[in-house]
Design an enzyme around this catalytic site. Structure first.
Site, PDB file in Angstrom:
ATOM      1  N   LYS A   1       0.844  -1.208   0.000  1.00 17.72           N
ATOM      2  CA  LYS A   1       0.000   0.000   0.000  1.00 17.72           C
ATOM      3  C   LYS A   1       0.879   1.258   0.000  1.00 17.72           C
ATOM      4  CE  LYS A   1      -3.361  -2.795   0.111  1.00 17.72           C
ATOM      5  NZ  LYS A   1      -4.481  -3.336  -0.345  1.00 17.72           N
TER       6      LYS A   1
HETATM    7  C1  LIG Z   1      -5.379  -4.485   0.322  1.00 18.95           C
HETATM    8  C2  LIG Z   1      -6.844  -4.404   0.373  1.00 18.95           C
HETATM    9  C3  LIG Z   1      -7.576  -4.916   1.450  1.00 18.95           C
HETATM   10  C4  LIG Z   1      -7.012  -5.831   2.504  1.00 18.95           C
HETATM   11  O1  LIG Z   1      -5.967  -5.410   3.231  1.00 18.95           O
HETATM   12  P1  LIG Z   1      -5.102  -6.443   4.086  1.00 18.95           P
HETATM   13  O2  LIG Z   1      -4.244  -5.528   4.900  1.00 18.95           O
HETATM   14  O3  LIG Z   1      -4.315  -7.272   3.137  1.00 18.95           O
HETATM   15  O4  LIG Z   1      -6.024  -7.261   4.919  1.00 18.95           O
HETATM   16  C5  LIG Z   1      -8.944  -4.679   1.487  1.00 18.95           C
HETATM   17  N1  LIG Z   1      -9.587  -4.028   0.508  1.00 18.95           N
HETATM   18  C6  LIG Z   1      -8.915  -3.563  -0.563  1.00 18.95           C
HETATM   19  C7  LIG Z   1      -9.697  -2.829  -1.602  1.00 18.95           C
HETATM   20  C8  LIG Z   1      -7.536  -3.757  -0.685  1.00 18.95           C
HETATM   21  O5  LIG Z   1      -6.894  -3.320  -1.759  1.00 18.95           O
END
Ligand SMILES: *Cc1c(COP(=O)(O)O)cnc(C)c1O
Length: 400
Positions: A214
């Site tokens: 992210k």
């Molecule tokens: C990355 C992501 C998540 C989940 O995040 P995690 O930290 O991997 O649990 C949820 N929703 C979206 C749209 C994402 O891109």
């Protein structure tokens, strides 16, 4: 007149379409240097703060970095409270649980999203209800929401896909009219803006992921943000087994064990100090990609609505017929040169775990799932790497 298909026939056809969206992953030949689709940039105070945790022995979720990170992140989003968690998925689960969503409730989400949005709803015994996305932004289509609202609908969860904010004014109008909560899944949209306001500030509550790919990261982790102080207290209690202040080991709600550690928050704080730079790098990379790919026949560059600040968490493109080779053939050509890519989400209604829940059609989601891929997008990418990647795409389209 076309024959009306049975549910089973429809499902079989859907699974065939899903298989086409998820061919085998392309393979890079051994020895070729790779450009990963993403990698974190940890060049600030991350290391110093992590060492501080170790030196002072504060490695659990107690410790000053957790609150410092929560306050700083919330302020960045333009809201008052932040509550960290151990993942983006648990942040979503916690956010929905804190609103009392549970057994028998329905929650509206886009069909084009990551599985975790649907799972968080499912964990609560509630039912995800899918709405197709709009071709203009790849996000929840506000026009199509009302048809899916029933007496059991409690909330709408818009996703700001790949960093482009959803059409929040119109989604908010539908939510207000029908008395529904908005819970933003802002996992991909740290720093994104809609009409000058940051992602995370539109709903009753919003959830972010801080996974290593992210825009800023804590390795694994997530954060829920809200302006509502009472709700923030509830989120804090529920994140920590539902411990109460009045007596230790005294529980009035079914809580979770979803805390973030001080070590994770230390990394997060280092990242937060450089957030403007990390966001801007994503935008600059996208502009360079756009300028190099815009005139390539059959390549559609990512959307950016006039009122939106797209932060391009991932730089996604669509491969149309006119390009000459298919999306998957292009991915293999890129992999041959060490360029890692990902195909777009396979929509929720085509996922084997959820397919039985849905019989409606989601043509835009399917089109994106079939034609889309994203290119290396890390904030630490160089202009040279982007030029190389765009060059390989151009050559592939011209049959080289
Ligand atoms: C990355 C992501 C998540 C989940 O995040 P995690 O930290 O991997 O649990 C949820 N929703 C979206 C749209 C994402 O891109």
């Amino acid at each position: 007149m076309p024959k009306k298909l049975t549910f089973a026939e429809k499902k079989a056809a859907a699974l065939r379409r899903a298989k086409k969206m998820s061919g085998p992953e392309p393979v890079t030949p051994p020895g070729v240097k790779t450009i990963p689709v993403c990698r974190p940039t940890l060049l600030g105070n991350e290391k110093k703060y992590v060492l501080k945790c170790l030196e002072t022995n504060w490695i659990s979720s107690r410790g000053r970095f957790v609150e410092e990170f929560e306050d700083g992140f919330a302020r960045y989003c333009g809201v008052n409270h932040g509550v960290t968690t151990n993942s983006g998925t648990t942040a979503l689960h916690l956010a929905l649980a804190s609103l009392g969503i549970g057994e028998g409730d329905e929650v509206i989400i886009p069909s084009f999203t990551m599985i975790s949005t649907a799972n968080a709803i499912n964990y609560l015994g509630a039912r995800p209800v899918l709405v197709d996305v709009e071709p203009e932004t790849w996000n929840l289509d506000p026009e199509l929401i009302e048809a899916k609202i029933t007496a059991r609908t409690r909330a709408i969860v818009p996703i700001h896909t790949y960093g482009h904010p959803a059409e929040m004014d119109r989604i908010k109008a539908v939510a207000r009219k029908n008395n529904l909560f908005i819970v933003e899944d802002a996992a991909e949209a740290i720093g994104a803006e809609y009409k000058g306001r940051r992602a995370g500030s539109f709903g009753k509550v919003a959830a972010f992921s801080l996974y290593a790919n992210k825009i800023i990261t804590t390795g694994e982790g997530g954060i829920v943000v809200t302006d509502d102080e009472k709700l923030a207290d509830k989120l804090r209690t529920m994140r920590n087994y539902g411990f109460t202040e009045e007596r230790h080991f005294w529980h009035k709600v079914v809580g979770f064990s979803y805390r973030m550690t001080n070590v994770q928050a230390a990394i997060g704080l280092g990242q937060l100090e450089r957030i403007d730079e990390l966001v801007q790098a994503r935008i600059d990379h996208a502009h360079l990609y756009n300028s190099l790919l815009e005139d390539v026949r059959g390549i559609v560059t990512p959307p950016c609505a006039p009122h939106a600040k797209n932060v391009y968490w991932m730089y996604g493109i669509l491969v149309e017929k006119e390009f000459g080779i298919s999306r998957d053939e292009l991915r293999q050509k890129l992999a041959d040169r060490g360029i890692e890519t990902r195909s777009f989400f396979i929509p929720i209604h085509l996922q084997p775990v959820y397919a039985d829940l849905f019989s409606d059609e989601y043509p835009v989601s399917e089109e994106l799932g079939t034609k889309g891929l994203y290119l290396p997008s890390a904030s630490g990418l160089t202009g040279k790497e982007i030029e190389f990647i765009a060059g390989v795409i151009r050559d592939a389209g011209e049959g080289r």
